[in-house]
Design a protein around this motif. Structure first.
Motif: not given
Lengths: 509, 198
Positions: A49-51, A374-381, A391-395
């Motif tokens: 979720g949002n964790r 990274y569990g996100a659309t954009y990974s790496g640096p 999403n400041a919390r999720k990432y």
């Protein structure tokens, strides 16, 4: 102009393609053979979720699959080395980087003007221009265009923006079939997995992983993991879908305000098929992709593929300026948080990004942990500094997946100060209370120490003494994430301060 | 407020208040190669394309005729050589799905990258350059520019609705970095130097 050529090599790679006795490595081709060994594919970060995403947990599982981890590391480092080879062949490389950065910063500080200029010129060319505030509106707009044409199937080329918009999920919910036409992206679509890299989406998979996916989905021989066979099978399976599709979709690498056109860079020819076979072409493009004039385009096209793949140019660099005879062309300009990012004093220059992936290829953390960790659309640096804006919390943990070595900044073709922004995000997230307790407690303690020189020196002395004598389980415990896969530095016998006092202490002017 | 106006308003609110002038872009052409044609040929080969040397005398198109001799379907958009699929009669791009060889003329080429530019005028039906199994491109050696800076001064980018640089054939190495020619588009790209007839 004289490009250095790689040394002629023996025809010792049966899978390689040779021309004039030279082994070709254009497109994303590896400069030397990399053969993987079969092993179960490690999967990416677990979404909760949002964790906050636990990048370190997923990275640990990736590293626990040594054959995948080794292949991934070698493959991306090879791309980095090919990039260096191209860089050394261009005397004006640093000048091009400076120009690219300056052009982007100028454009971003006049973004409203250039977007309006593009819109007027594109409309004059016969392009329908749409504006989408966010992902949901983008998806609704595209659905609306498709519905107007009664389109039930869509062929598309790879686009990170549509990943950002979770576009395929939305289309599935409204009963429209989406077919990815890039080989790597198609592999990921058929495997129900996100792309792990913005340029080479399936780079974390070995040939046996791909053989397994294709055997289940397009009916290839499960025992055959020959790469030529797999690629040819996918081409043959895709072609009828391309011919039957009702509409085509592409992204856009660059948008040129003065011509009202946009540019798509690919290697496979799939974007040109998607755009030129069906009568309807929709291009979804982020508002930050705009540049003022054609003369600026030259700078970016020269940098993009060299930075991304170590190839002088992509096989196809396609310029769309209007619909073809009997066809229809739509451009959807998408904000989705970009205009807001423009107002973030420390982070707005991340909008200069041209999505080449050079920062990912050079990053030791990325190479060893895989993009899906990274569990996100954009990974790496680049992901570390873009994802928290969504999403400041999720990432919140992502900006900590970096050694801050600065290599990303050094290779960035548009000179984004990536590692400094990663550091700035750490501060920002602590301020927003989005950092986990262990990290925060350690940083708070460090902050207090660093603000008091005498206490710092006492602590350093004590730590040096303690590190040398404490048992391992005290130093390497769950609170010391740094020591998890690394040895702590050897305690020094004499600190710099002690040395200075002993040697130079009395000589202060 | 429309989405357009909302986005533009948000941009205006958030624009960084810093002065960033637009730089002038040099042409970077002070060290041109001795021969544009030789440099182009070299770059083309590195990108996986094939360069046909035209014969010293006789039929300049002989190497092309040899290539297409066994092809079933040839579609030509050039006057110098004809095929057996009339591009002018094509009503839908899908009708080109069975083309073995397409023959077209490039607007111009770029020595730096080994690219040929194919515009909608050159292709007549854009999809022919991607649905065909193989692509043969005629190029006037007088139509080669030194680099991309020069290329983007050409009129095609201001006039054509579609123009694409082809730098070698369709390629992928998405699986383990193994290079494949003929990913989704043409399996081979061949360039024959041949001056324009008129």
């Amino acid at each position: 102009m004289n490009m250095p050529h790689p040394e002629p090599t023996q025809n010792d790679d049966p899978e390689g393609i040779y021309r004039d006795d030279r082994r070709l490595d254009h497109a994303e081709g590896a400069s030397r053979p990399l053969r993987s060994q079969p092993e179960k594919q490690p999967r990416g970060a677990k979404a909760r979720g949002n964790r906050p995403i636990d990048q370190a947990e997923a990275a640990a599982r990736f590293m626990a699959a040594p054959r995948h981890a080794k292949m991934h590391d070698e493959r991306l480092w090879d791309l980095r080395q090919k990039r260096d080879r191209e860089m050394h062949g261009i005397l004006e490389w640093e000048e091009l980087r400076a120009l690219a950065s300056a052009i982007k910063e100028h454009t971003l500080t006049h973004l409203d003007e250039y977007l309006e200029q593009f819109e007027a010129n594109a409309r004059a060319n016969g392009i329908h221009v749409h504006w989408a505030r966010d992902a949901a509106e983008h998806n609704r707009i595209v659905h609306g265009i498709l519905a107007d044409h009664g389109a039930k199937s869509l062929i598309k080329s790879k686009s990170m923006l549509t990943e950002e918009c979770r576009f395929r999920d939305y289309m599935a919910s409204v009963g429209i079939e989406v077919i990815e036409t890039d080989l790597g992206e198609r592999i990921q679509q058929l495997d129900h997995e996100d792309p792990s890299h913005i340029v080479v989406p399936a780079v974390h998979k070995t040939r046996t992983d791909v053989a397994e996916v294709f055997a289940k989905t397009i009916g290839t021989d499960p025992g055959n993991s020959d790469v030529h066979y797999l690629a040819e099978s996918e081409r043959e399976a895709n072609r009828p879908l391309i011919l039957a599709a009702d509409a085509g979709m592409t992204g856009g690498n660059f948008v040129v305000a003065e011509t009202g056109g946009f540019v798509v860079c690919t290697n496979e020819g799939n974007a040109d098929l998607s755009a030129n076979v069906p009568k309807l072409h929709i291009a979804s493009i982020g508002i930050e992709k705009i540049i003022p004039r054609l003369e600026h385009l030259a700078v970016f096209v020269r940098l993009l593929s060299r930075s991304a793949l170590g190839s002088p140019i992509t096989q196809y660099t396609s310029h769309f300026r209007g619909p073809r005879a009997g066809g229809e062309m739509h451009v959807v300009l998408v904000d989705n948080g970009r205009s807001e990012r423009l107002g973030m004093a420390e982070f707005w220059t991340s909008l200069k990004c041209i999505r080449c992936g050079a920062c990912m290829n050079t990053c030791p953390v990325y190479r060893r942990s895989g993009g899906l960790s990274y569990g996100a659309t954009y990974s790496g640096p680049i992901g570390l500094i873009i994802d928290p804006t969504f999403n400041a919390r999720k990432y919140s943990s992502l900006p900590f997946a970096s050694t801050l070595n600065g290599s990303c900044t050094n290779v960035c073709p548009v000179k984004i100060n990536i590692h400094e922004q990663i550091y700035a995000w750490r501060r920002e997230l602590v301020k927003q209370h989005e950092v986990p307790f262990a990290k925060k407690a350690a940083m708070k303690a460090a902050g207090e120490l660093l603000s008091r020189p005498a206490a710092y020196r006492a602590a350093v002395g004590a730590a040096e003494g303690a590190l040398a004598h404490l048992p391992r389980f005290v130093v390497y415990n769950a609170l010391n994430a740094w020591g998890k896969h690394r040895e702590n530095p050897h305690p020094v016998e004499q600190t710099f301060h002690d040395w200075y006092q002993a040697n130079r202490g009395g000589n202060d002017e | 407020m429309s989405s357009r106006d909302t986005i533009l308003a948000s941009i205006r609110t958030n624009l960084p208040r810093v002065d960033r002038p637009l730089p002038a872009v040099p042409l970077f052409d002070d060290r041109p190669p001795a021969s544009l044609l030789a440099a182009f040929k070299d770059s083309l080969h590195l990108m996986g394309g094939e360069f046909l040397d035209s014969p010293a005398s006789g039929d300049a198109l002989a190497p092309v005729r040899e290539k297409i001799a066994k092809a079933r379907v040839v579609c030509s958009t050039v006057t110098e050589i004809s095929g057996n699929r009339d591009i002018a009669a094509i009503r839908a791009a899908q009708e080109l799905a069975d083309v073995d060889y397409a023959i077209v003329r490039a607007s111009f080429a770029v020595a730096e990258t080994g690219s040929v530019l194919l515009s909608d005028a050159d292709l007549q039906v854009n999809a022919v350059a991607y649905l065909a199994q193989h692509l043969i491109v005629l190029l006037d050696p007088a139509d080669i520019v030194v680099n991309l800076h020069h290329a983007y001064r050409r009129a095609e980018f201001r006039n054509a609705h579609y123009a694409a640089f082809h730098s070698g054939p369709s390629a992928t190495a998405d699986i383990e970095g193994v290079l494949i020619h003929g990913a989704q588009g043409v399996r081979s790209l061949t360039v024959l130097p041949l001056p324009r007839s008129a």
